[in-house]
Design a protein around this motif. Structure first.
Motif, PDB file in Angstrom:
ATOM      1  N   ALA A   1       9.991  -5.068   5.881  1.00  0.00           N
ATOM      2  CA  ALA A   1       9.194  -5.307   4.651  1.00  0.00           C
ATOM      3  C   ALA A   1       7.888  -5.316   5.081  1.00  0.00           C
ATOM      4  CB  ALA A   1       9.991  -6.625   4.287  1.00  0.00           C
ATOM      5  N   ILE A   2       7.399  -6.009   6.068  1.00  0.00           N
ATOM      6  CA  ILE A   2       6.004  -5.899   6.310  1.00  0.00           C
ATOM      7  C   ILE A   2       5.508  -4.789   6.638  1.00  0.00           C
ATOM      8  CG2 ILE A   2       4.604  -6.973   8.141  1.00  0.00           C
ATOM      9  CD1 ILE A   2       6.392  -9.465   8.780  1.00  0.00           C
ATOM     10  N   LYS A   3       5.960  -4.016   7.430  1.00  0.00           N
ATOM     11  CA  LYS A   3       5.720  -2.435   7.749  1.00  0.00           C
ATOM     12  C   LYS A   3       5.499  -1.822   6.323  1.00  0.00           C
ATOM     13  CE  LYS A   3       7.343  -1.780  12.420  1.00  0.00           C
ATOM     14  NZ  LYS A   3       8.108  -1.154  13.166  1.00  0.00           N
ATOM     15  N   GLN A   4       6.486  -1.954   5.541  1.00  0.00           N
ATOM     16  CA  GLN A   4       6.513  -1.212   4.107  1.00  0.00           C
ATOM     17  C   GLN A   4       5.211  -1.695   3.214  1.00  0.00           C
ATOM     18  OE1 GLN A   4       9.051   1.399   3.365  1.00  0.00           O
ATOM     19  NE2 GLN A   4       7.453   1.697   1.952  1.00  0.00           N
ATOM     20  N   SER A   5       4.894  -3.078   3.299  1.00  0.00           N
ATOM     21  CA  SER A   5       3.961  -3.497   2.649  1.00  0.00           C
ATOM     22  C   SER A   5       2.644  -3.018   3.358  1.00  0.00           C
ATOM     23  CB  SER A   5       3.835  -5.221   2.718  1.00  0.00           C
ATOM     24  OG  SER A   5       5.100  -5.610   2.264  1.00  0.00           O
ATOM     25  N   VAL A   6       2.312  -3.066   4.417  1.00  0.00           N
ATOM     26  CA  VAL A   6       1.134  -2.129   5.114  1.00  0.00           C
ATOM     27  C   VAL A   6       1.019  -0.958   4.766  1.00  0.00           C
ATOM     28  CG1 VAL A   6       0.071  -1.941   7.079  1.00  0.00           C
ATOM     29  CG2 VAL A   6       1.151  -3.925   7.093  1.00  0.00           C
ATOM     30  N   SER A   7       2.226  -0.060   4.954  1.00  0.00           N
ATOM     31  CA  SER A   7       2.239   1.317   4.694  1.00  0.00           C
ATOM     32  C   SER A   7       1.853   1.725   3.363  1.00  0.00           C
ATOM     33  CB  SER A   7       3.442   1.896   5.161  1.00  0.00           C
ATOM     34  OG  SER A   7       3.666   3.348   4.829  1.00  0.00           O
ATOM     35  N   ASP A   8       2.436   1.019   2.255  1.00  0.00           N
ATOM     36  CA  ASP A   8       2.263   1.216   0.983  1.00  0.00           C
ATOM     37  C   ASP A   8       0.757   0.819   0.511  1.00  0.00           C
ATOM     38  OD1 ASP A   8       4.721   1.881   0.630  1.00  0.00           O
ATOM     39  OD2 ASP A   8       5.463   0.309  -0.768  1.00  0.00           O
ATOM     40  N   SER A   9       0.201  -0.128   1.134  1.00  0.00           N
ATOM     41  CA  SER A   9      -1.238  -0.528   0.799  1.00  0.00           C
ATOM     42  C   SER A   9      -2.050   0.258   1.489  1.00  0.00           C
ATOM     43  CB  SER A   9      -1.348  -1.881   1.377  1.00  0.00           C
ATOM     44  OG  SER A   9      -0.627  -3.056   0.916  1.00  0.00           O
ATOM     45  N   VAL A  10      -1.927   0.925   2.718  1.00  0.00           N
ATOM     46  CA  VAL A  10      -2.869   2.056   3.389  1.00  0.00           C
ATOM     47  C   VAL A  10      -2.789   3.201   2.668  1.00  0.00           C
ATOM     48  CG1 VAL A  10      -3.319   3.286   5.233  1.00  0.00           C
ATOM     49  CG2 VAL A  10      -2.980   0.927   5.373  1.00  0.00           C
ATOM     50  N   LYS A  11      -1.576   3.634   2.293  1.00  0.00           N
ATOM     51  CA  LYS A  11      -1.380   5.000   1.432  1.00  0.00           C
ATOM     52  C   LYS A  11      -2.138   5.090   0.086  1.00  0.00           C
ATOM     53  CE  LYS A  11       3.271   6.441   3.710  1.00  0.00           C
ATOM     54  NZ  LYS A  11       4.294   6.496   3.633  1.00  0.00           N
ATOM     55  N   SER A  12      -1.911   3.920  -0.509  1.00  0.00           N
ATOM     56  CA  SER A  12      -2.469   3.802  -1.950  1.00  0.00           C
ATOM     57  C   SER A  12      -4.107   3.706  -1.836  1.00  0.00           C
ATOM     58  CB  SER A  12      -1.873   2.596  -2.728  1.00  0.00           C
ATOM     59  OG  SER A  12      -2.406   1.310  -2.097  1.00  0.00           O
ATOM     60  N   MET A  13      -4.860   3.316  -0.659  1.00  0.00           N
ATOM     61  CA  MET A  13      -6.114   3.392  -0.634  1.00  0.00           C
ATOM     62  C   MET A  13      -6.754   4.549  -0.442  1.00  0.00           C
ATOM     63  SD  MET A  13      -7.234   0.198  -1.159  1.00  0.00           S
ATOM     64  CE  MET A  13      -8.907   0.731  -0.455  1.00  0.00           C
ATOM     65  N   LEU A  14      -6.094   5.619   0.083  1.00  0.00           N
ATOM     66  CA  LEU A  14      -6.739   6.996   0.265  1.00  0.00           C
ATOM     67  C   LEU A  14      -7.494   7.233  -0.971  1.00  0.00           C
ATOM     68  CD1 LEU A  14      -7.333   9.079   2.433  1.00  0.00           C
ATOM     69  CD2 LEU A  14      -5.415  10.203   1.636  1.00  0.00           C
ATOM     70  N   PRO A  15      -6.900   7.386  -2.190  1.00  0.00           N
ATOM     71  CA  PRO A  15      -7.633   8.059  -3.316  1.00  0.00           C
ATOM     72  C   PRO A  15      -8.776   7.085  -3.763  1.00  0.00           C
ATOM     73  CG  PRO A  15      -5.301   7.969  -3.736  1.00  0.00           C
ATOM     74  CD  PRO A  15      -5.363   7.377  -2.373  1.00  0.00           C
ATOM     75  N   THR A  16      -8.506   5.797  -3.506  1.00  0.00           N
ATOM     76  CA  THR A  16      -9.750   4.896  -3.818  1.00  0.00           C
ATOM     77  C   THR A  16     -10.845   5.037  -2.771  1.00  0.00           C
ATOM     78  OG1 THR A  16      -8.095   3.184  -4.796  1.00  0.00           O
ATOM     79  CG2 THR A  16     -10.246   2.288  -3.990  1.00  0.00           C
ATOM     80  N   LEU A  17     -10.465   5.313  -1.664  1.00  0.00           N
ATOM     81  CA  LEU A  17     -11.548   5.352  -0.383  1.00  0.00           C
ATOM     82  C   LEU A  17     -12.308   6.591  -0.849  1.00  0.00           C
ATOM     83  CD1 LEU A  17     -12.455   4.342   2.307  1.00  0.00           C
ATOM     84  CD2 LEU A  17     -10.784   6.101   3.211  1.00  0.00           C
ATOM     85  N   ILE A  18     -11.629   7.747  -1.370  1.00  0.00           N
ATOM     86  CA  ILE A  18     -12.398   8.964  -1.416  1.00  0.00           C
ATOM     87  C   ILE A  18     -13.175   8.778  -2.808  1.00  0.00           C
ATOM     88  CG2 ILE A  18     -12.259  11.393  -2.088  1.00  0.00           C
ATOM     89  CD1 ILE A  18      -9.608  11.502  -0.372  1.00  0.00           C
ATOM     90  N   SER A  19     -12.758   8.265  -3.647  1.00  0.00           N
ATOM     91  CA  SER A  19     -13.572   7.815  -5.080  1.00  0.00           C
ATOM     92  C   SER A  19     -14.671   7.186  -4.889  1.00  0.00           C
ATOM     93  CB  SER A  19     -12.380   7.092  -6.082  1.00  0.00           C
ATOM     94  OG  SER A  19     -11.577   8.184  -6.248  1.00  0.00           O
TER      95      SER A  19
END
Length: 549
Positions: A388-406
């Motif tokens: 569950a911890i890894k999933q929380s971290v993974s989902d958060s990092v993945k969702s940040m990529l578009p925001t990071l670029i934007s």
């Protein structure tokens, strides 16, 4: 200013409108292209110094660290609650409050949504609130519309005050100097104090405009989506709706007055829920018969029966991370020794590429650090396993990529726009040149135009923070030209940006998608746009009556 120069000064607006709104590109593609076009226009038409332009890009990239850290922390906390099961407990808590759909939309979208806006911002409230309403049996389109309308007043203080504290500060800073330096000196000498002063104007106007939002929500719910298409059925609970409005706006006003613009939405919403939920459970200020009577052709959800989730924790335990977050924010902003200690961990960059431009990042004072700490607490509190911890971290990092670029493209673009005064053509910066033009043609009605500009910025970008970044300098310059109250004009910019949240393309697409209504975005915008315009124009009228124009 020639036609070419006018087009160059409008290049950020035109390019964002073209790629983000008309061509419907994702922000992660539209913003880098817009950055390139703005840079080329600044170099070849505005004759901006290339070295200063390069330094502006670096300044923008470094300045983006603060909002990125806050957004990542907020998303991380939401994912932690989701994968631990705590969000299911929070959701279940709302199902037992009232059987009245009007009450449900007020508590979930107006109050809980304001709390999420204050914690996370960036369109999150509608994306969370709308599906909750669908789970309770409310039609998806109705859920999306009321969730978007509700996500307005609280945006002033969204993401721990980011639209004012970051958006406006960046928007007013040109060539490394804040154009509001004289005003800042009159209000404590640092921008956070001046931001608090601006925010006081915003929330004071919202004591009327914001307080009316729950009334508007329930009227539209029954008038557009009820079986009888009756606005009167929504207005039947006007006393409760006004009480819910005041239960948020008055605490938010007090919190901003005493503690600043970082947590009026967070704590104001908590106080509002503490006041409104018991009243709803008792049935006070409500008709004897609950209302839940939607038109048959709007029942497009897979099921109109509320879905029950497994409850693994108590409500207190599920809410603990947010409560701890609120406490940490209050202590760090109001207790001088703690504030001083955390502020000492600050990374600063001066003389960027040989210019006077600077940037800084408050590593521990920025709320992002608190979000991370609270997430770690959540791992322990909810006894989360490694998966569950890894999933929380993974989902958060993945969702940040578009925001990071934007954000990595949009903040440098705005910096070029603001710092364009360093040029060989003898022109002022782009926003100042535009302000001169607008002041001469529309200065007499600027109390109404100012929030429309804010709406336009949010509609284009999907972000009140970005709207404030792009247009705060322009608004300040117009105020200077027409002799208006600077703080009031900036407050109207912020309120307009809030209103734009109701109808901006990215928020509408997100809300429509999460309730399974992708493709019906235009229908949603047709219903939220009049509310956004009325909200902004009412604020402009109140500001005009207040004075300073």
């Amino acid at each position: 200013m020639t036609i070419l120069q006018l087009l160059a000064s409008l290049s950020p607006v035109i390019s964002v409108m073209l790629f983000l709104v008309l061509l419907r590109m994702p922000a992660s593609r539209a913003m880098p292209i817009s950055l390139l076009i703005t840079a080329l226009a600044a170099i070849f038409i505005w004759k901006m110094d290339i070295g200063f332009l390069s330094a502006s890009v670096v300044e923008g990239l470094l300045s983006a660290l603060t909002p990125l850290s806050i957004i990542f922390g907020a998303v991380f906390l939401l994912n932690t609650l989701k994968h631990s099961g705590a969000m299911d407990t929070i959701r279940a808590g709302f199902t037992n409050i009232s059987a009245d759909a009007r009450v449900q939309v007020i508590i979930i979208c107006w109050l809980f949504g304001s709390f999420i806006e204050g914690s996370a911002g960036f369109g999150t409230p509608a994306a969370i609130g709308a599906p909750l309403l669908v789970l309770l049996g409310i039609p998806p389109i109705a859920a999306a519309v009321v969730a978007l309308i509700a996500d307005s007043t609280s945006v002033s203080f969204g993401a721990i005050g980011l639209p004012v504290l970051f958006g406006m500060e960046q928007g007013l800073t040109q060539g490394g100097v804040n154009m509001a330096a004289a005003q800042i000196a009159q209000h404590g000498g640092n921008f956070s104090d001046y931001a608090q002063f601006i925010a006081m104007h915003m929330i004071t106007l919202d004591l009327i405009t914001g307080t009316l939002i729950p009334v508007v929500m329930v009227a539209l719910l029954t008038g557009f989506f009820g079986r009888n298409k009756s606005f009167k059925e929504g207005l039947a609970i006007w006393k409760f709706a006004l009480f819910a409005g005041v239960a948020f706006t008055v605490p938010a006003w007090l919190i901003n007055y005493f503690a600043g613009p970082e947590f009026p939405s967070v704590i104001g919403a908590l106080i509002g829920m503490a006041l409104v939920i018991p009243v709803a459970k008792k049935g006070w200020l409500l008709p004897a018969t609950p209302w839940f009577d939607f038109a048959e052709n709007d029942q497009t959800a897979p099921s109109n029966t509320p879905i029950k989730s497994e409850v693994k924790f108590t409500q207190l335990a599920a809410w603990t991370p947010y409560l701890v977050m609120a406490i940490l924010l209050v202590l760090s902003r109001t207790v001088a020794p703690i504030k001083s200690f955390l502020s000492s961990f600050n990374i600063s960059w001066t003389g960027l590429l040989g210019t006077e431009l600077t940037a800084s990042f408050a590593t521990l004072y920025a709320p992002g650090a608190f979000f991370i700490a609270v997430c770690i607490l959540g791992f322990w509190l909810f006894k989360m396993n490694q998966v569950a911890i890894k999933q929380s971290v993974s989902d958060s990092v993945k969702s940040m990529l578009p925001t990071l670029i934007s954000l990595g493209a949009s903040v440098p673009m705005v910096k070029i726009f603001l710092n364009s005064g360093e040029n060989s053509s003898g022109l002022a910066s782009m926003p100042v040149a535009l302000a001169d033009l607008l002041a001469n043609s529309m200065g007499a009605v600027w109390s109404w135009m100012a929030p429309i500009v804010g709406i336009f910025g949010a509609f284009l970008s999907g972000s009140a923070t970005f709207s404030n970044m792009m247009f705060s300098g322009l608004q300040y310059s117009v105020a200077d030209n027409i002799g208006a109250n600077y703080a009031m004009i900036l407050a109207l910019q912020g309120i307009g940006a809030n209103a734009g949240n109701m109808m901006c393309v990215m928020n509408v697409v997100a809300a429509a998608t999460v309730v399974g209504m992708a493709g019906r975005e235009s229908e949603i915008i047709r219903k939220t746009m009049p509310v956004a315009l009325a909200y902004a124009l009412l604020a402009g009228t109140l500001a005009f009556m207040w004075g300073g124009f």
